[in-house]
Motif scaffolding. Structure first.
Motif, PDB file in Angstrom:
ATOM      1  N   GLY A   3      50.718 140.820 -83.859  1.00  0.00           N
ATOM      2  CA  GLY A   3      49.411 141.338 -84.213  1.00  0.00           C
ATOM      3  C   GLY A   3      48.493 140.333 -84.863  1.00  0.00           C
ATOM      4  O   GLY A   3      47.391 140.689 -85.289  1.00  0.00           O
ATOM      5  N   ALA A   4      48.896 139.053 -84.913  1.00  0.00           N
ATOM      6  CA  ALA A   4      48.065 138.041 -85.564  1.00  0.00           C
ATOM      7  C   ALA A   4      46.883 137.611 -84.703  1.00  0.00           C
ATOM      8  O   ALA A   4      45.945 136.991 -85.212  1.00  0.00           O
ATOM      9  N   GLY A   5      46.934 137.897 -83.398  1.00  0.00           N
ATOM     10  CA  GLY A   5      45.845 137.519 -82.513  1.00  0.00           C
ATOM     11  C   GLY A   5      46.150 136.338 -81.612  1.00  0.00           C
ATOM     12  O   GLY A   5      45.251 135.791 -80.966  1.00  0.00           O
ATOM     13  N   LYS A   6      47.417 135.958 -81.518  1.00  0.00           N
ATOM     14  CA  LYS A   6      47.790 134.773 -80.742  1.00  0.00           C
ATOM     15  C   LYS A   6      47.438 134.931 -79.261  1.00  0.00           C
ATOM     16  O   LYS A   6      46.744 134.089 -78.681  1.00  0.00           O
ATOM     17  N   SER A   7      47.926 135.996 -78.643  1.00  0.00           N
ATOM     18  CA  SER A   7      47.621 136.207 -77.229  1.00  0.00           C
ATOM     19  C   SER A   7      46.142 136.492 -77.014  1.00  0.00           C
ATOM     20  O   SER A   7      45.591 136.190 -75.949  1.00  0.00           O
ATOM     21  N   THR A   8      45.499 137.054 -78.021  1.00  0.00           N
ATOM     22  CA  THR A   8      44.058 137.308 -77.913  1.00  0.00           C
ATOM     23  C   THR A   8      43.280 136.009 -77.763  1.00  0.00           C
ATOM     24  O   THR A   8      42.246 135.966 -77.099  1.00  0.00           O
ATOM     25  N   VAL A   9      43.780 134.921 -78.375  1.00  0.00           N
ATOM     26  CA  VAL A   9      43.142 133.613 -78.189  1.00  0.00           C
ATOM     27  C   VAL A   9      43.192 133.210 -76.718  1.00  0.00           C
ATOM     28  O   VAL A   9      42.185 132.785 -76.134  1.00  0.00           O
ATOM     29  N   LEU A  10      44.374 133.351 -76.104  1.00  0.00           N
ATOM     30  CA  LEU A  10      44.496 133.020 -74.687  1.00  0.00           C
ATOM     31  C   LEU A  10      43.599 133.911 -73.840  1.00  0.00           C
ATOM     32  O   LEU A  10      42.939 133.445 -72.897  1.00  0.00           O
ATOM     33  N   HIS A  11      43.572 135.200 -74.159  1.00  0.00           N
ATOM     34  CA  HIS A  11      42.729 136.131 -73.410  1.00  0.00           C
ATOM     35  C   HIS A  11      41.255 135.745 -73.519  1.00  0.00           C
ATOM     36  O   HIS A  11      40.508 135.834 -72.543  1.00  0.00           O
ATOM     37  N   ALA A  12      40.840 135.333 -74.700  1.00  0.00           N
ATOM     38  CA  ALA A  12      39.442 134.957 -74.898  1.00  0.00           C
ATOM     39  C   ALA A  12      39.090 133.713 -74.083  1.00  0.00           C
ATOM     40  O   ALA A  12      38.028 133.644 -73.451  1.00  0.00           O
ATOM     41  N   ILE A  13      39.975 132.730 -74.101  1.00  0.00           N
ATOM     42  CA  ILE A  13      39.706 131.502 -73.351  1.00  0.00           C
ATOM     43  C   ILE A  13      39.583 131.806 -71.866  1.00  0.00           C
ATOM     44  O   ILE A  13      38.710 131.262 -71.180  1.00  0.00           O
ATOM     45  N   PHE A  14      40.427 132.703 -71.365  1.00  0.00           N
ATOM     46  CA  PHE A  14      40.439 132.983 -69.926  1.00  0.00           C
ATOM     47  C   PHE A  14      39.434 134.048 -69.501  1.00  0.00           C
ATOM     48  O   PHE A  14      39.149 134.194 -68.318  1.00  0.00           O
ATOM     49  N   GLY A  15      38.931 134.820 -70.464  1.00  0.00           N
ATOM     50  CA  GLY A  15      37.921 135.822 -70.116  1.00  0.00           C
ATOM     51  C   GLY A  15      38.460 137.218 -69.951  1.00  0.00           C
ATOM     52  O   GLY A  15      37.859 138.042 -69.246  1.00  0.00           O
ATOM     53  N   PHE A  16      39.564 137.548 -70.608  1.00  0.00           N
ATOM     54  CA  PHE A  16      40.172 138.865 -70.502  1.00  0.00           C
ATOM     55  C   PHE A  16      39.675 139.838 -71.561  1.00  0.00           C
ATOM     56  O   PHE A  16      40.099 140.997 -71.565  1.00  0.00           O
ATOM     57  N   ASN A  17      38.835 139.402 -72.496  1.00  0.00           N
ATOM     58  CA  ASN A  17      38.365 140.319 -73.539  1.00  0.00           C
ATOM     59  C   ASN A  17      36.893 140.060 -73.836  1.00  0.00           C
ATOM     60  O   ASN A  17      36.227 139.314 -73.116  1.00  0.00           O
ATOM     61  N   ASN A  18      36.394 140.663 -74.871  1.00  0.00           N
ATOM     62  CA  ASN A  18      34.975 140.553 -75.210  1.00  0.00           C
ATOM     63  C   ASN A  18      34.748 139.441 -76.227  1.00  0.00           C
ATOM     64  O   ASN A  18      35.452 139.347 -77.227  1.00  0.00           O
ATOM     65  N   ILE A  19      33.751 138.621 -75.966  1.00  0.00           N
ATOM     66  CA  ILE A  19      33.328 137.584 -76.900  1.00  0.00           C
ATOM     67  C   ILE A  19      32.101 138.100 -77.638  1.00  0.00           C
ATOM     68  O   ILE A  19      31.078 138.399 -77.020  1.00  0.00           O
ATOM     69  N   PHE A  20      32.198 138.219 -78.947  1.00  0.00           N
ATOM     70  CA  PHE A  20      31.087 138.738 -79.739  1.00  0.00           C
ATOM     71  C   PHE A  20      30.147 137.622 -80.190  1.00  0.00           C
ATOM     72  O   PHE A  20      28.940 137.827 -80.282  1.00  0.00           O
ATOM     73  N   SER A  21      30.690 136.472 -80.483  1.00  0.00           N
ATOM     74  CA  SER A  21      29.873 135.308 -80.822  1.00  0.00           C
ATOM     75  C   SER A  21      30.752 134.074 -80.765  1.00  0.00           C
ATOM     76  O   SER A  21      31.977 134.169 -80.699  1.00  0.00           O
ATOM     77  N   GLY A  22      30.114 132.911 -80.796  1.00  0.00           N
ATOM     78  CA  GLY A  22      30.848 131.665 -80.701  1.00  0.00           C
ATOM     79  C   GLY A  22      30.830 131.114 -79.295  1.00  0.00           C
ATOM     80  O   GLY A  22      30.254 131.715 -78.378  1.00  0.00           O
ATOM     81  N   GLU A  23      31.497 129.968 -79.112  1.00  0.00           N
ATOM     82  CA  GLU A  23      31.452 129.279 -77.825  1.00  0.00           C
ATOM     83  C   GLU A  23      32.815 128.699 -77.476  1.00  0.00           C
ATOM     84  O   GLU A  23      33.625 128.398 -78.359  1.00  0.00           O
ATOM     85  N   ILE A  24      33.036 128.555 -76.163  1.00  0.00           N
ATOM     86  CA  ILE A  24      34.243 127.927 -75.626  1.00  0.00           C
ATOM     87  C   ILE A  24      33.804 126.806 -74.695  1.00  0.00           C
ATOM     88  O   ILE A  24      33.044 127.040 -73.746  1.00  0.00           O
ATOM     89  N   PHE A  25      34.284 125.593 -74.958  1.00  0.00           N
ATOM     90  CA  PHE A  25      33.928 124.441 -74.139  1.00  0.00           C
ATOM     91  C   PHE A  25      35.184 123.837 -73.518  1.00  0.00           C
ATOM     92  O   PHE A  25      36.244 123.777 -74.151  1.00  0.00           O
ATOM     93  N   ILE A  26      35.030 123.364 -72.289  1.00  0.00           N
ATOM     94  CA  ILE A  26      36.077 122.616 -71.600  1.00  0.00           C
ATOM     95  C   ILE A  26      35.497 121.263 -71.206  1.00  0.00           C
ATOM     96  O   ILE A  26      34.417 121.187 -70.615  1.00  0.00           O
TER      97      ILE A  26
END
Length: 315
Positions: free
Chosen positions: A105-128
């Motif tokens: 429940g710490a949010g580890k998999s949620t980080v992966l989901h956010a990077i790949f686009g599986f969840n909602n991004i409320f603010s912030g940015e992801i760069f590659i």
């Protein structure tokens, strides 16, 4: 003697098979196995929060050699309206590996989901990318925050390797690999890419006409990884690579990932419940607690950190 998950706490199995409450022995760790006692998930979260550090972004940059290839900048993300990640910063260099550890429940998999686009991004940015942003140095830096998963795979070279059971059991090994090239312009391109995978992994080549359901656990995990490679991604998001595997297969999977990083130059961001194994593999590690980064350092530093060891490494 094994530990089993019993809802809100962990219990120890009796030789006869019944789960008995953990006795009041010295508590040694969480999710690493082979300990005298274990902490509940809630206790781990509280104790991990108590040892959390103030982590400047400059430290994250330094761990990535001051040239990050994957960057999360003040990212807030979650599911529906629920925010799970709170202003997360993350940096990983090209051909570097990062392992995320922490309580459930710490949010580890949620980080992966956010990077790949599986969840909602409320603010912030992801760069590659490790360019300067305008391409003038010959390198790219792409803002992928709003891209779909398919766009992230096709345009940014990000591939997601799921926890388990993502193969098509009724299809052959060969057909599963072809499915990995579903975004290629022509089916022939996917087939050529699959042949390169067979050249790389003779173990899969020997099984190419077998249905995936007959593969061993290790072979299935190899197929899951290989299918992601058909699109020749630059970034691999790997969710719990050791889950459900016997020790010999776990070693095999980590050897494959090591080869992909060291020889093929893949950037790997991993979530791993076996914290010791993950940190032994990874160049850098982050400890996550309650949707935030609590501790960051080199993998060997976290392995040697007694506070991290007490909570996650069994001693």
């Amino acid at each position: 003697m094994n530990t089993v998950d019993n809802g809100n706490h962990l219990a120890r199995e009796n030789p006869g098979g019944a789960a008995a409450p953990v006795a009041d022995k010295k508590t040694r760790g969480y999710a690493a196995g082979g300990v005298d006692g274990v902490l509940s998930v809630e206790q781990v979260a509280r104790q991990a929060a108590a040892i959390a550090e103030d982590i400047p972004v400059a430290k994250l940059d330094a761990l990535a050699g001051n040239k990050p290839f994957v960057s999360l900048v003040n990212l807030r993300a979650g599911y529906g309206r629920m925010e799970i990640l709170h202003h997360i910063n993350l940096r990983v260099a090209r051909a570097q590996s990062l392992c995320l550890i922490g309580p459930n429940g710490a949010g580890k998999s949620t980080v992966l989901h956010a990077i790949f686009g599986f969840n909602n991004i409320f603010s912030g940015e992801i760069f590659i990318g490790d360019g300067d942003g305008d391409g003038s140095d010959g390198a790219r830096r792409l803002d992928v925050t709003a891209l779909t998963p398919n766009e992230k795979l096709a345009r940014a070279g990000i591939a997601y390797i799921l926890q388990d059971k993502s193969i098509f059991p009724g299809m052959t090994v060969e057909e599963n690999l072809w499915m990995g090239g579903f975004l290629k312009d022509r089916p022939a391109d996917a087939k050529r890419a699959a042949e390169k995978i067979f050249d790389k992994y003779p173990r899969l080549a020997a099984r190419r006409k077998h249905q995936a359901k007959v593969l061993s656990g290790g072979e299935r995990r190899l197929l899951e990884i290989s299918r992601a490679l058909v699109m020749d991604p630059e970034v691999l998001l790997v969710d719990e690579p050791s889950i459900g595997l016997e020790p010999s297969f776990i070693d095999m999977v980590f050897e494959i990932l090591d080869d992909l990083q060291r020889r093929d130059g893949k950037t790997i961001i991993m979530v791993e419940q076996n914290a010791k194994k993950g940190l032994e593999f990874a160049d850098i590690g982050y400890v996550m607690v309650s949707g935030q980064i609590a501790i960051a350092g080199r993998g060997d530093e976290l392995l040697a950190n007694p506070k991290v060891g007490a909570l996650f490494l069994g001693g």
